[in-house]
Design a protein around this motif. Sequence first.
Motif, PDB file in Angstrom:
ATOM      1  N   GLY A  98       0.873  -1.300  -0.060  1.00  0.00           N
ATOM      2  CA  GLY A  98       0.131  -0.005   0.007  1.00  0.00           C
ATOM      3  C   GLY A  98       0.776   1.265  -0.170  1.00  0.00           C
ATOM      4  N   ASP A  99       2.197   1.175   0.200  1.00  0.00           N
ATOM      5  CA  ASP A  99       3.037   2.373   0.367  1.00  0.00           C
ATOM      6  C   ASP A  99       3.047   2.942  -1.223  1.00  0.00           C
ATOM      7  OD1 ASP A  99       3.774   2.636   2.675  1.00  0.00           O
ATOM      8  OD2 ASP A  99       5.855   1.642   2.311  1.00  0.00           O
ATOM      9  N   GLY A 100       3.085   4.387  -1.042  1.00  0.00           N
ATOM     10  CA  GLY A 100       3.106   4.870  -2.469  1.00  0.00           C
ATOM     11  C   GLY A 100       4.521   5.060  -2.864  1.00  0.00           C
ATOM     12  N   LEU A 101       4.902   4.481  -4.051  1.00  0.00           N
ATOM     13  CA  LEU A 101       6.263   4.350  -4.299  1.00  0.00           C
ATOM     14  C   LEU A 101       6.944   5.827  -4.709  1.00  0.00           C
ATOM     15  CD1 LEU A 101       7.230   1.530  -6.806  1.00  0.00           C
ATOM     16  CD2 LEU A 101       8.046   1.842  -4.648  1.00  0.00           C
ATOM     17  N   LEU A 102       5.912   6.643  -5.361  1.00  0.00           N
ATOM     18  CA  LEU A 102       6.426   7.843  -5.965  1.00  0.00           C
ATOM     19  C   LEU A 102       6.834   8.885  -4.613  1.00  0.00           C
ATOM     20  CD1 LEU A 102       6.441   9.852  -8.336  1.00  0.00           C
ATOM     21  CD2 LEU A 102       4.287  10.930  -7.451  1.00  0.00           C
ATOM     22  N   GLN A 103       5.861   8.524  -3.604  1.00  0.00           N
ATOM     23  CA  GLN A 103       6.307   9.555  -2.391  1.00  0.00           C
ATOM     24  C   GLN A 103       7.884   8.943  -1.948  1.00  0.00           C
ATOM     25  OE1 GLN A 103       3.406   8.127  -2.762  1.00  0.00           O
ATOM     26  NE2 GLN A 103       2.059  10.345  -3.006  1.00  0.00           N
ATOM     27  N   ALA A 108       4.452   1.414 -16.262  1.00  0.00           N
ATOM     28  CA  ALA A 108       3.785   2.597 -16.779  1.00  0.00           C
ATOM     29  C   ALA A 108       3.038   3.358 -15.734  1.00  0.00           C
ATOM     30  CB  ALA A 108       2.395   2.078 -17.666  1.00  0.00           C
ATOM     31  N   ARG A 109       2.382   3.008 -14.801  1.00  0.00           N
ATOM     32  CA  ARG A 109       1.961   3.682 -13.714  1.00  0.00           C
ATOM     33  C   ARG A 109       2.821   4.684 -13.082  1.00  0.00           C
ATOM     34  NH1 ARG A 109       0.225  -0.375  -9.784  1.00  0.00           N
ATOM     35  NH2 ARG A 109      -1.358  -0.835 -11.114  1.00  0.00           N
ATOM     36  N   LEU A 110       4.188   4.218 -12.604  1.00  0.00           N
ATOM     37  CA  LEU A 110       5.122   4.766 -12.187  1.00  0.00           C
ATOM     38  C   LEU A 110       5.648   5.964 -12.902  1.00  0.00           C
ATOM     39  CD1 LEU A 110       7.010   5.294  -9.694  1.00  0.00           C
ATOM     40  CD2 LEU A 110       8.770   3.773 -10.686  1.00  0.00           C
ATOM     41  N   ARG A 111       5.718   5.816 -14.164  1.00  0.00           N
ATOM     42  CA  ARG A 111       6.207   6.855 -15.325  1.00  0.00           C
ATOM     43  C   ARG A 111       5.046   7.830 -15.471  1.00  0.00           C
ATOM     44  NH1 ARG A 111       7.594   8.369 -20.710  1.00  0.00           N
ATOM     45  NH2 ARG A 111       5.847   8.374 -21.906  1.00  0.00           N
ATOM     46  N   SER A 112       3.754   7.507 -15.495  1.00  0.00           N
ATOM     47  CA  SER A 112       2.645   8.616 -15.398  1.00  0.00           C
ATOM     48  C   SER A 112       2.620   9.184 -14.049  1.00  0.00           C
ATOM     49  CB  SER A 112       1.470   7.892 -15.757  1.00  0.00           C
ATOM     50  OG  SER A 112       0.450   7.677 -14.777  1.00  0.00           O
ATOM     51  N   GLN A 113       2.920   8.604 -12.902  1.00  0.00           N
ATOM     52  CA  GLN A 113       3.047   9.309 -11.749  1.00  0.00           C
ATOM     53  C   GLN A 113       4.019  10.306 -11.661  1.00  0.00           C
ATOM     54  OE1 GLN A 113       3.280   6.238  -8.727  1.00  0.00           O
ATOM     55  NE2 GLN A 113       1.269   5.973  -8.387  1.00  0.00           N
ATOM     56  N   ILE A 114       5.304  10.129 -11.977  1.00  0.00           N
ATOM     57  CA  ILE A 114       6.619  11.013 -12.220  1.00  0.00           C
ATOM     58  C   ILE A 114       5.998  12.000 -13.184  1.00  0.00           C
ATOM     59  CG2 ILE A 114       8.726  11.021 -12.953  1.00  0.00           C
ATOM     60  CD1 ILE A 114       9.273   8.376 -11.774  1.00  0.00           C
ATOM     61  N   LYS A 115       5.383  11.752 -14.201  1.00  0.00           N
ATOM     62  CA  LYS A 115       4.839  12.692 -15.200  1.00  0.00           C
ATOM     63  C   LYS A 115       4.216  13.806 -14.583  1.00  0.00           C
ATOM     64  CE  LYS A 115       3.986  14.253 -19.729  1.00  0.00           C
ATOM     65  NZ  LYS A 115       4.698  14.324 -21.013  1.00  0.00           N
ATOM     66  N   LYS A 116       3.041  13.380 -14.058  1.00  0.00           N
ATOM     67  CA  LYS A 116       2.244  14.321 -13.107  1.00  0.00           C
ATOM     68  C   LYS A 116       2.857  15.179 -12.051  1.00  0.00           C
ATOM     69  CE  LYS A 116      -2.419  11.964 -13.496  1.00  0.00           C
ATOM     70  NZ  LYS A 116      -2.916  10.789 -12.968  1.00  0.00           N
ATOM     71  N   ALA A 117       3.670  14.512 -11.158  1.00  0.00           N
ATOM     72  CA  ALA A 117       4.366  15.069 -10.181  1.00  0.00           C
ATOM     73  C   ALA A 117       5.478  16.249 -10.522  1.00  0.00           C
ATOM     74  CB  ALA A 117       5.069  14.017  -9.288  1.00  0.00           C
ATOM     75  N   PHE A 118       6.119  15.726 -11.693  1.00  0.00           N
ATOM     76  CA  PHE A 118       7.258  16.528 -12.013  1.00  0.00           C
ATOM     77  C   PHE A 118       7.427  17.097 -13.297  1.00  0.00           C
ATOM     78  CE2 PHE A 118       8.933  12.793  -9.327  1.00  0.00           C
ATOM     79  CZ  PHE A 118       9.425  13.816  -8.246  1.00  0.00           C
ATOM     80  N   GLY A 119       6.259  16.772 -14.213  1.00  0.00           N
ATOM     81  CA  GLY A 119       6.210  17.362 -15.424  1.00  0.00           C
ATOM     82  C   GLY A 119       7.226  16.736 -16.335  1.00  0.00           C
TER      83      GLY A 119
END
Lengths: 251, 251
Positions: free
Chosen positions: A20-25, A140-151
């Motif tokens: 359940g941890d958020g990898l992006l964080q 793909a999920r991590l990639r899109s999270q990074i895109k959203k968070a950092f542009g």
Amino acid sequence: MDAPEIRLIPVYLEDEILPGDGLLQKLNAALRHQKIALAGNDVIVIKHKIISKAEGRVVRLESVRPRKSAVSWGRRYHVDARVIELSLRESKRIVRQKNGVLITETHYGFVCANSGVDASNVDGGKSAVLLPENSDRSAARLRSQIKKAFGISVAVIVSDSFGRPWREGLTEVAIGVAGIQPLHDYRGERDPHGYKLRATTEAVADELACAAGLVCGKLSRTPVCIVRGFSGRRGRGSARDLVRKKNDLFR
Amino acid sequence: MDAPEIRLIPVYLEDEILPGDGLLQKLNAALRHQKIALAGNDVIVIKHKIISKAEGRVVRLESVRPRKSAVSWGRRYHVDARVIELSLRESKRIVRQKNGVLITETHYGFVCANSGVDASNVDGGKSAVLLPENSDRSAARLRSQIKKAFGISVAVIVSDSFGRPWREGLTEVAIGVAGIQPLHDYRGERDPHGYKLRATTEAVADELACAAGLVCGKLSRTPVCIVRGFSGRRGRGSARDLVRKKNDLFR
């Protein structure tokens, strides 16, 4: 044509990853702590194990009831029958089972030992980690999270260590891919002498995973590597492109 | 335990390598031109092809008279029968021969397609290059030449691109090794959770070769890569350590 220098930057994750941890964080905190800013051409290589953990693909071994064949196999070769049971559940086919080695084809399509099920780097042997159900989707999920968070549009590769026939030792391979073409097909292109290449397809995603493996230790908490400066082709791709479908003489 | 950053530095060799050429001189000139100074912990990864050329392991195809089986195989699968002939001469055993794919075990012990015989990046298809007779010796020779010339102990890896069962695409592998242990054996060591690793031997020499492959293009003259910052174990080693001798289920 000339390739620039490439840097392999290890990223330390001090905290244990829990379901359940958020990898992006976690990744973001680690990058800030190490004062690393992501760049647009970076390839993020991440060991599948922390993704599997975050996705809850962890099984308490005491909850696993191994089938008879797993028990006798485990007894014969001194391996944990419950890990074998999980390996069989995670497989759609046994490719080879001999001399204590179990090679399977996973539901997602990879051919590897024990369907990638492994009890190391979890909790001291009480639980086992499975491969992500769909490691391309995880990438793909991590990639899109990074895109959203950092542009920033990075490429993401999820890696695991696989053995291989004929050669000793494990090497890292790409089991999830996003934002990069995993194969570079040179066929039809010409070398500096004008000779047309005919059998040269390079598995760049696997080579990227291997490069990352040089800084991601098996015994330390460095499950992420940033590959900076790689000039390979971006674009869509799947780790399934790396799975040989036809003309495999060893299935 | 924490690994430092690694740099992959491509080295461009503008000149063609010819039989009898001194590799050290060519390498030295290239390094000076690029203003790169070798450092004591560098790993020099060098594509076998320029070593084979310098060692005269180049065969004019018009001088090769293929045996009957090579001719019919070549006709059937549209491959050059003379390359097949050379592949058979360079092999001590055929591992598989099917669907246009010829997998052999070379005299030195590697299992690969066509015994590593290849006509690309030579002279436009008139000649083929063989693997070095003893690629560990080639690596050791270059290492000792560098030691003499610069007073620096580098590690040297000679690489080639091999295919593999189950996965598409070629990846670089180490076929010659000097000054580095090609395998890192983690067995018996403990992960951060105290779990004892039991099946984790990492083929670091192959991973180093793969990393170098990311900057050494198939179509450009960058056959050498300096891997700087790798903290792996130095010591004696041979590429033969990477050849699986026992318990290979796919020979």
